[in-house]
Design a protein around this motif. Structure first.
Motif, short mmCIF file in Angstrom:
data_model
loop_
_atom_site.label_atom_id
_atom_site.label_comp_id
_atom_site.label_asym_id
_atom_site.label_seq_id
_atom_site.Cartn_x
_atom_site.Cartn_y
_atom_site.Cartn_z
N THR A 114 6.88 57.48 23.25
CA THR A 114 6.75 56.53 22.14
C THR A 114 6.63 55.09 22.62
O THR A 114 5.86 54.31 22.04
CB THR A 114 7.96 56.65 21.19
N TYR A 115 7.36 54.74 23.66
CA TYR A 115 7.41 53.35 24.10
C TYR A 115 6.84 53.19 25.52
O TYR A 115 7.01 54.07 26.37
CB TYR A 115 8.85 52.83 24.09
N ALA A 116 6.20 52.05 25.70
CA ALA A 116 5.66 51.73 27.03
C ALA A 116 6.51 50.70 27.74
O ALA A 116 6.38 50.51 28.95
CB ALA A 116 4.23 51.23 26.91
N SER A 117 7.37 50.02 27.00
CA SER A 117 8.19 48.98 27.61
C SER A 117 9.45 48.75 26.78
O SER A 117 9.53 49.16 25.62
CB SER A 117 7.41 47.67 27.72
N VAL A 118 10.40 48.06 27.39
CA VAL A 118 11.63 47.70 26.68
C VAL A 118 11.31 46.76 25.52
O VAL A 118 11.92 46.85 24.45
CB VAL A 118 12.63 47.03 27.65
N GLU A 175 8.82 46.75 23.54
CA GLU A 175 8.37 47.48 22.36
C GLU A 175 9.57 48.00 21.56
O GLU A 175 9.58 47.96 20.33
CB GLU A 175 7.47 48.65 22.76
N ILE A 176 10.58 48.50 22.26
CA ILE A 176 11.79 48.99 21.58
C ILE A 176 12.50 47.84 20.88
O ILE A 176 12.93 47.96 19.74
CB ILE A 176 12.74 49.67 22.58
N GLU A 177 12.60 46.71 21.58
CA GLU A 177 13.28 45.55 21.00
C GLU A 177 12.53 45.03 19.77
O GLU A 177 13.15 44.62 18.79
CB GLU A 177 13.40 44.45 22.05
N ARG A 178 11.21 45.07 19.83
CA ARG A 178 10.41 44.59 18.71
C ARG A 178 10.61 45.47 17.47
O ARG A 178 10.80 44.96 16.36
CB ARG A 178 8.93 44.54 19.10
N LEU A 179 10.61 46.79 17.67
CA LEU A 179 10.85 47.70 16.55
C LEU A 179 12.28 47.55 16.03
O LEU A 179 12.51 47.58 14.81
CB LEU A 179 10.60 49.14 17.00
N ARG A 180 13.23 47.38 16.95
CA ARG A 180 14.62 47.17 16.52
C ARG A 180 14.73 45.95 15.62
O ARG A 180 15.35 46.01 14.55
CB ARG A 180 15.49 46.98 17.76
N ASP A 181 14.13 44.85 16.03
CA ASP A 181 14.22 43.61 15.26
C ASP A 181 13.57 43.78 13.88
O ASP A 181 14.09 43.26 12.87
CB ASP A 181 13.56 42.47 16.02
N GLN A 182 12.45 44.50 13.83
CA GLN A 182 11.77 44.70 12.55
C GLN A 182 12.64 45.49 11.57
O GLN A 182 12.78 45.12 10.40
CB GLN A 182 10.43 45.43 12.77
N ARG A 183 13.23 46.57 12.07
CA ARG A 183 14.02 47.42 11.19
C ARG A 183 15.34 46.76 10.80
O ARG A 183 15.79 46.90 9.65
CB ARG A 183 14.28 48.76 11.88
N PHE A 195 16.17 54.22 28.22
CA PHE A 195 14.79 53.97 28.65
C PHE A 195 14.79 53.28 30.01
O PHE A 195 13.98 53.63 30.89
CB PHE A 195 14.07 53.11 27.61
N LYS A 196 15.68 52.34 30.20
CA LYS A 196 15.77 51.65 31.50
C LYS A 196 16.15 52.63 32.60
O LYS A 196 15.64 52.55 33.73
CB LYS A 196 16.79 50.51 31.42
N GLU A 197 17.06 53.54 32.28
CA GLU A 197 17.46 54.55 33.29
C GLU A 197 16.27 55.43 33.67
O GLU A 197 16.03 55.70 34.86
CB GLU A 197 18.59 55.41 32.74
N LEU A 198 15.54 55.89 32.66
CA LEU A 198 14.42 56.79 32.91
C LEU A 198 13.30 56.08 33.68
O LEU A 198 12.61 56.72 34.49
CB LEU A 198 13.87 57.33 31.60
N LYS A 199 13.13 54.79 33.44
CA LYS A 199 12.08 54.02 34.09
C LYS A 199 12.58 53.29 35.34
O LYS A 199 11.81 52.59 36.01
CB LYS A 199 11.52 52.97 33.12
N HIS A 200 13.87 53.48 35.64
CA HIS A 200 14.48 52.82 36.82
C HIS A 200 14.33 51.30 36.74
O HIS A 200 13.93 50.65 37.71
CB HIS A 200 13.88 53.36 38.12
N ILE A 201 14.64 50.77 35.54
CA ILE A 201 14.57 49.32 35.33
C ILE A 201 15.97 48.74 35.46
O ILE A 201 16.90 49.24 34.82
CB ILE A 201 13.98 49.00 33.94
N GLN A 202 16.10 47.71 36.25
CA GLN A 202 17.40 47.07 36.43
C GLN A 202 17.71 46.15 35.25
O GLN A 202 16.84 45.52 34.70
CB GLN A 202 17.43 46.28 37.74
#
Length: 212
Positions: free
Chosen positions: A104-108, A110-118, A205-212
């Motif tokens: 569903t998401y390509a980046s953090v 995108e998740i933050e943007r949807l969170r803010d909208q909802r 998502f950060k864990e799965l993408k290995h994002i610090q």
């Protein structure tokens, strides 16, 4: 003493095997087997059958050479089986969640943007509900003031009875206020739950993408 007991058991096992005649290839045999189980005191036993009181416990089946040819796990209780089923279900749900996050998401961002909208949408709904409640409270305040002229709110024996329409309006208004208060409580709960869920999704998502 435990070492001595183990040696005696091993000797008995070997003697039993030699008594059967020439050794057979591993995994095969004449069909004669030996059972190994542990009693409630933790003592290991060998025999040609398992006592009924230990039939549901873990068992090892050995051939005439002492090799294990079968293994039976202990029978699980209903509670243990239910717990295992729940663990399996939780693992499956985690896999589905991970797959959905990655697809569903390509980046953090995108998740933050949807969170803010909802969350903004919920905040607007909460604001509207609060405004409606303010209006209802104003009407209720006026209605209570008006009702003081009538029985049973007025103790004057000469006070008239409250008109039926006013009584119905008062009941209806009380019900509407209670409904809106429940709606407000629900919306605030949704807001809190949604915020927590999105934060959890971002962390995963950060864990799965290995994002610090």
């Amino acid at each position: 003493m435990k070492n001595v007991a183990w040696i005696l058991c091993l000797c008995a096992l070997l003697a039993w095997g030699f008594a059967q005649g020439a050794p057979t290839p591993r995994g095969s045999g004449s069909g004669r087997v030996l059972y190994k189980w542990v009693d409630k005191e933790g003592v290991t036993h060998y025999g040609d059958h398992v006592p009924p009181e230990y039939a549901n416990q873990e068992q090892h089946v050995l051939n005439s050479e002492g090799y294990e040819i079968r293994h039976q796990d202990a029978q699980k209780s209903a509670e243990q089986a239910a717990a295992d089923d729940q663990k399996r279900l939780d693992a499956e749900q985690r896999q589905i969640r991970d797959k959905n996050l990655l697809s569903t998401y390509a980046s953090v961002q995108e998740i933050e943007r949807l969170r803010d909208q909802r969350l903004t949408l919920l905040a607007d709904q909460i604001k509207v509900t609060n405004q409606f409640l303010d209006t209802l409270n104003g009407r209720m305040k006026k209605m209570r003031t008006d009702s003081q002229r009538f029985k049973p709110y007025n103790s004057d024996p000469k006070a008239p009875s409250m008109p039926d329409q006013m009584a119905e309006d008062l009941v209806r208004l009380t019900t509407d206020m209670r409904t809106q208060q429940q709606n407000l409580k629900q919306k605030r709960s949704e807001e809190s739950t949604m915020s927590i869920q999105f934060e959890s999704d971002i962390d995963r998502f950060k864990e799965l993408k290995h994002i610090q």
